[in-house]
Design an enzyme around this catalytic site. Sequence first.
Site, PDB file in Angstrom:
ATOM      1  N   ARG A  36     -46.510 -28.269   0.214  1.00  0.00           N
ATOM      2  CA  ARG A  36     -47.295 -29.481   0.502  1.00  0.00           C
ATOM      3  C   ARG A  36     -46.720 -30.721  -0.181  1.00  0.00           C
ATOM      4  NH1 ARG A  36     -53.311 -26.771   0.364  1.00  0.00           N
ATOM      5  NH2 ARG A  36     -53.262 -26.181   2.547  1.00  0.00           N
ATOM      6  N   LYS A 198     -62.421 -15.343  17.808  1.00  0.00           N
ATOM      7  CA  LYS A 198     -63.779 -15.899  17.886  1.00  0.00           C
ATOM      8  C   LYS A 198     -64.003 -16.906  19.012  1.00  0.00           C
ATOM      9  CE  LYS A 198     -66.054 -15.284  13.540  1.00  0.00           C
ATOM     10  NZ  LYS A 198     -65.311 -15.733  12.360  1.00  0.00           N
ATOM     11  N   GLY A 351     -52.668 -20.569  12.767  1.00  0.00           N
ATOM     12  CA  GLY A 351     -51.700 -19.855  11.927  1.00  0.00           C
ATOM     13  C   GLY A 351     -50.931 -18.760  12.655  1.00  0.00           C
ATOM     14  N   GLY A 374     -58.549 -26.492  10.997  1.00  0.00           N
ATOM     15  CA  GLY A 374     -59.874 -26.899  11.486  1.00  0.00           C
ATOM     16  C   GLY A 374     -59.891 -28.338  11.969  1.00  0.00           C
TER      17      GLY A 374
END
Length: 396
Positions: A36, A198, A351, A374
């Site tokens: 990051r 999901k 991912g 998200g």
Amino acid sequence: MKKTIENIDVKDKRVLLRVDFNVPINDDGKITDETRILKEIPTIKYLLQHGAKLIICSHLGRPNGEPNQKLSLLPVAKRLLTILPLTKVKFAFDCIGKKTEQMSQELKSGEILLLENLRFHKEEEKNDPIFAKKLANLADIYVNDAFGTSHRNHASISGVARLLPNAMGFLMGKEVNTILDVIENPNHPFVVILGGSKVADKIYVVMNLLKKADIILIGGGMSYTFLKAQGYEIGNSMIEEDKVELAKEMLIEAEKRGVKIQLPIDHKCGNTFSSNVKAKITRNVNIPDGYIGMDIGPKTMSLFSKIIKSAQTVIWNGPMGVFEFDDFSEGTERIAKAVASIKGKQIVGGGDSIASIKLLGLDNKIYHISTGGGASLKLLEGEMLPGVEVIEDIEE
Ligand code: AMP
């Protein structure tokens, strides 16, 4: 489209840059994965080279609103010093307060001041207006490059952005403007491929993209809820009973709009959910009793690939099966190859889909790999994120 740092003048300005330096640090204060930090360097360098006095802020872990030395950003300041050896990097032991304000005023063009963890103050996550004002007092311009946190209404994300002229850094700019552009102006045929486990995670994406896409392909665990909604046999496959009605509504809505939702027409199944179970291919769309659907079948692989190859724009999020098990990874791989092969624009997110693209060495063939998790899904749902909404639009 929203402003990025290329649309603003930062010369001799104090720029408050919100980044995601939420990196793992071990007990010896060593950063164990610095991805990051490295990804942020192009934005940092650009701002420094254009004469900014750079004040960087981030959260790290979950200190619950209290100082916690284990979650200090000091090791990141030390690492920045070695990555940018010619740059003066200072560290403020509190992200707000008199001392920090003084340091921000004394900062010179081309220097960095890294602030201590924002979440040492509970006001950050509460989006407290006084806390946001104190952060804004440190700078003349605000830049957000923490896309993964931009769905949160926190002081350093939305609060401070309202108080200063603002823009996005390169990471967030690419993510936001690419997704918004592809959704607003897709070249047709526009094919959306959704998979994973999901329905709940992706149903709103289906709902929003029904307004834009020509064909939506649904595979993976979530497809069985849709198949059940159409009255097919799904054996012991995963199912979200409470989403069957919603899936039915979605199928009706798609038909009304003339959008095709294409579900699997055959499957690879196993009689237990395990990595060494022998794969059985169904003859048609129905799954026999006692079997679990674990990948799309060969006819579906060919059908989906053919549809994808005809597309000018593709969005893909989620695997087509339990790709972690060797015998059930083919569907996801075939889709990855088809997606990579098109000449138009592809956005790949999630991912598992990203991992399969990388594993096949196809990442350089993809127009945009979306790492926002998200936050990206929210954009695909058509939701304006708190941290994106407040960024100024580029004047046409
Ligand atoms: P998600 O996080 O929702 O994108 O789901 C990813 C996970 O879905 C992966 O770990 C896959 O193994 C799992 N998955 C995909 N297809 C199936 C399936 N048919 N049955 C069970 N799990 C599945």
